[in-house]
Scaffold this motif. Structure first.
Motif, PDB file in Angstrom:
ATOM      1  N   ASP A  97       5.741 -21.867 -36.192  1.00  0.00           N
ATOM      2  CA  ASP A  97       5.489 -20.446 -35.957  1.00  0.00           C
ATOM      3  C   ASP A  97       6.817 -19.723 -35.774  1.00  0.00           C
ATOM      4  O   ASP A  97       7.731 -20.234 -35.128  1.00  0.00           O
ATOM      5  CB  ASP A  97       4.633 -20.254 -34.696  1.00  0.00           C
ATOM      6  CG  ASP A  97       3.190 -20.670 -34.914  1.00  0.00           C
ATOM      7  OD1 ASP A  97       2.767 -20.749 -36.084  1.00  0.00           O
ATOM      8  OD2 ASP A  97       2.498 -20.915 -33.910  1.00  0.00           O
ATOM      9  N   GLY A  98       6.928 -18.555 -36.349  1.00  0.00           N
ATOM     10  CA  GLY A  98       8.164 -17.786 -36.269  1.00  0.00           C
ATOM     11  C   GLY A  98       9.202 -18.197 -37.289  1.00  0.00           C
ATOM     12  O   GLY A  98      10.304 -17.690 -37.279  1.00  0.00           O
ATOM     13  N   SER A 139      11.044 -15.749 -39.792  1.00  0.00           N
ATOM     14  CA  SER A 139       9.836 -15.251 -40.459  1.00  0.00           C
ATOM     15  C   SER A 139      10.033 -13.788 -40.844  1.00  0.00           C
ATOM     16  O   SER A 139      10.845 -13.073 -40.278  1.00  0.00           O
ATOM     17  CB  SER A 139       8.615 -15.413 -39.552  1.00  0.00           C
ATOM     18  OG  SER A 139       8.773 -14.642 -38.387  1.00  0.00           O
TER      19      SER A 139
END
Length: 164
Positions: free
Chosen positions: A41-42, A100
């Motif tokens: 994530d990210g 991201s």
């Protein structure tokens, strides 16, 4: 650079090869279809190539990689995160991610490469350099991974001795 090193010490197939069961392959296919294969994530998936005009040899401990975001991001690769480096007796697998972006609202003109200095944990030796984003899937129809993510193959020993 703060590269993460995971060095395998036991013989046998790599972690990705052992995980290549039917469920793993289905999950991998879903991830590839979604434009991202293993980024946290990210983070977003990225591929890389050895920058031109470099001479890699057995004593090499650093090189410059040109890193490209895999997904759409309005032509911007973004901030390149330090790579994860997996070392075994035959290859050095280097996996990059980038910061991201906003893929749901981004156009896709292709993303500009970003140069990143890679510091290997030890001399390259007679090992291949492999793009970790491509390694789990092997030979791919994806132009980013052709041919199968191998970014550098050492010269044959006979070729090195003939250059003297």
């Amino acid at each position: 650079m703060g590269s993460t090193l995971r060095q395998r010490t036991r013989p046998g197939p790599s972690r990705s090869a052992r995980a290549a069961g039917p469920l793993a392959l289905a999950l991998l296919a879903a991830a590839v279809t979604g434009g991202c294969t293993g980024a946290a994530d990210g983070e977003a998936a990225a591929v890389w190539n050895v920058a031109p005009d470099q001479s890699l040899g057995a004593d090499s401990t650093t090189f410059t990689a040109l890193v490209h975001r895999v997904g759409c991001n309005n032509g911007v690769t973004g901030d390149v995160n330090d790579p994860t480096i997996d070392v075994d007796k035959d290859q050095v697998v280097i996996t990059f991610t980038v910061s991201s972006g906003e893929p749901s609202s981004a156009s896709c003109p292709g993303n500009a490469p970003v140069a990143h200095e890679v510091e290997l944990p030890e001399a390259l030796g007679d090992r291949r350099l492999v793009d970790g984003e491509c390694a789990p899937i092997g030979p791919s129809e994806d132009a980013h991974c052709d041919p199968d993510g191998v970014r550098h193959t050492p010269e044959e020993p006979a070729a090195r001795t003939n250059q003297s």
